[in-house]
Write an enzyme that holds these catalytic residues in place. Structure first.
Site, mmCIF file in Angstrom:
data_model
loop_
_atom_site.group_PDB
_atom_site.id
_atom_site.type_symbol
_atom_site.label_atom_id
_atom_site.label_comp_id
_atom_site.label_asym_id
_atom_site.label_seq_id
_atom_site.Cartn_x
_atom_site.Cartn_y
_atom_site.Cartn_z
ATOM 1 N N ASN A 91 0.855 -1.179 0.000
ATOM 2 C CA ASN A 91 0.000 0.000 0.000
ATOM 3 C C ASN A 91 0.896 1.235 0.000
ATOM 4 O O ASN A 91 1.794 1.345 0.828
ATOM 5 C CB ASN A 91 -0.899 0.013 1.241
ATOM 6 C CG ASN A 91 -1.873 -1.158 1.266
ATOM 7 O OD1 ASN A 91 -2.428 -1.526 0.232
ATOM 8 N ND2 ASN A 91 -2.081 -1.750 2.427
ATOM 9 N N GLN A 98 -2.439 2.651 3.378
ATOM 10 C CA GLN A 98 -1.190 2.607 4.165
ATOM 11 C C GLN A 98 -1.390 3.315 5.495
ATOM 12 O O GLN A 98 -1.889 4.450 5.545
ATOM 13 C CB GLN A 98 -0.036 3.267 3.390
ATOM 14 C CG GLN A 98 1.298 3.100 4.111
ATOM 15 C CD GLN A 98 2.487 3.602 3.292
ATOM 16 O OE1 GLN A 98 2.329 4.193 2.224
ATOM 17 N NE2 GLN A 98 3.683 3.374 3.821
ATOM 18 N N HIS A 104 6.593 -1.393 3.388
ATOM 19 C CA HIS A 104 6.489 -2.799 3.775
ATOM 20 C C HIS A 104 5.719 -3.583 2.725
ATOM 21 O O HIS A 104 4.805 -3.060 2.094
ATOM 22 C CB HIS A 104 5.837 -2.957 5.156
ATOM 23 C CG HIS A 104 4.549 -2.207 5.310
ATOM 24 N ND1 HIS A 104 4.503 -0.857 5.554
ATOM 25 C CD2 HIS A 104 3.264 -2.617 5.250
ATOM 26 C CE1 HIS A 104 3.249 -0.465 5.655
ATOM 27 N NE2 HIS A 104 2.470 -1.515 5.458
ATOM 28 N N HIS A 106 3.330 -6.776 2.317
ATOM 29 C CA HIS A 106 2.502 -7.768 2.999
ATOM 30 C C HIS A 106 2.611 -9.091 2.237
ATOM 31 O O HIS A 106 2.535 -9.108 1.000
ATOM 32 C CB HIS A 106 1.024 -7.374 2.965
ATOM 33 C CG HIS A 106 0.661 -6.137 3.718
ATOM 34 N ND1 HIS A 106 0.077 -6.174 4.960
ATOM 35 C CD2 HIS A 106 0.770 -4.817 3.397
ATOM 36 C CE1 HIS A 106 -0.173 -4.933 5.378
ATOM 37 N NE2 HIS A 106 0.235 -4.089 4.444
HETATM 38 P P1 AMP Z 1 -0.499 -0.838 6.006
HETATM 39 O O1 AMP Z 1 -1.946 -0.604 6.365
HETATM 40 O O2 AMP Z 1 -0.279 -1.344 4.610
HETATM 41 O O3 AMP Z 1 0.351 0.375 6.327
HETATM 42 O O4 AMP Z 1 -0.031 -2.020 6.941
HETATM 43 C C1 AMP Z 1 0.432 -1.831 8.240
HETATM 44 C C2 AMP Z 1 0.327 -3.165 8.940
HETATM 45 O O5 AMP Z 1 1.144 -3.131 10.092
HETATM 46 C C3 AMP Z 1 -1.082 -3.508 9.412
HETATM 47 O O6 AMP Z 1 -1.498 -4.724 8.802
HETATM 48 C C4 AMP Z 1 -0.928 -3.648 10.940
HETATM 49 O O7 AMP Z 1 -1.715 -4.672 11.472
HETATM 50 C C5 AMP Z 1 0.553 -3.928 11.062
HETATM 51 N N1 AMP Z 1 1.167 -3.567 12.330
HETATM 52 C C6 AMP Z 1 1.002 -2.414 13.024
HETATM 53 N N2 AMP Z 1 1.776 -2.426 14.130
HETATM 54 C C7 AMP Z 1 2.425 -3.619 14.132
HETATM 55 C C8 AMP Z 1 3.362 -4.227 15.020
HETATM 56 N N3 AMP Z 1 3.795 -3.625 16.124
HETATM 57 N N4 AMP Z 1 3.831 -5.458 14.708
HETATM 58 C C9 AMP Z 1 3.406 -6.093 13.595
HETATM 59 N N5 AMP Z 1 2.533 -5.565 12.719
HETATM 60 C C10 AMP Z 1 2.039 -4.340 12.980
#
Ligand code: AMP
Length: 118
Positions: A91, A98, A104, A106
């Site tokens: 994203n 995002q 990152h 996924h």
């Molecule tokens: P995005 O929405 O593409 O920015 O994805 C961010 C992702 O990070 C989401 O799926 C969250 O669940 C995940 N996330 C947020 N904080 C943590 C954390 N401390 N450890 C692992 N995943 C996380």
């Protein structure tokens, strides 16, 4: 326009610095992979570069090798998790979903995935 925080300030920056724990599944000199805290499928892993790039839109030609590496690691992690089919998602930007402004990838799988996304 609202300025996004430098990606070293994000929760993923804190994970990279060892200030927050993560459920690590892979690490090397360039990246780290760990399980998402809110998994959307039986397997949901995030692959992040150690270099603080906020989002894919900020990547340039100098990141070509790194971006390729992240995708190869994503595939390696998927295989390591026993997946033959999976989805990789990046994203870029708030409207795309995002929420953490540290690039990152996924890796999502372990169940049938619908398309198109919401
Ligand atoms: P995005 O929405 O593409 O920015 O994805 C961010 C992702 O990070 C989401 O799926 C969250 O669940 C995940 N996330 C947020 N904080 C943590 C954390 N401390 N450890 C692992 N995943 C996380």
């Amino acid at each position: 326009m609202t300025r996004q925080p430098a990606s070293s300030d994000t929760i993923f920056g804190r994970i990279l610095r060892g200030e927050l724990p993560c459920d690590q599944v892979y690490a090397d000199d360039l990246c780290l992979a760990f399980r998402d805290v809110q998994p959307q499928a039986p397997v949901h892993v995030l692959v992040i570069p150690r270099e603080p790039i906020a989002q894919l839109a900020d990547a340039g030609p100098e990141h070509q090798e790194l971006l390729g590496h992240l995708l190869l690691v994503a595939a390696q992690v998927a295989r390591q998790e026993g997946l033959s089919d999976w989805r990789t998602v990046i994203n870029s930007g708030a409207e795309a979903g995002q929420t953490v402004f540290h690039l990152h990838v996924h890796v999502i799988g372990g169940r049938a995935l619908a398309w198109p996304p919401g």
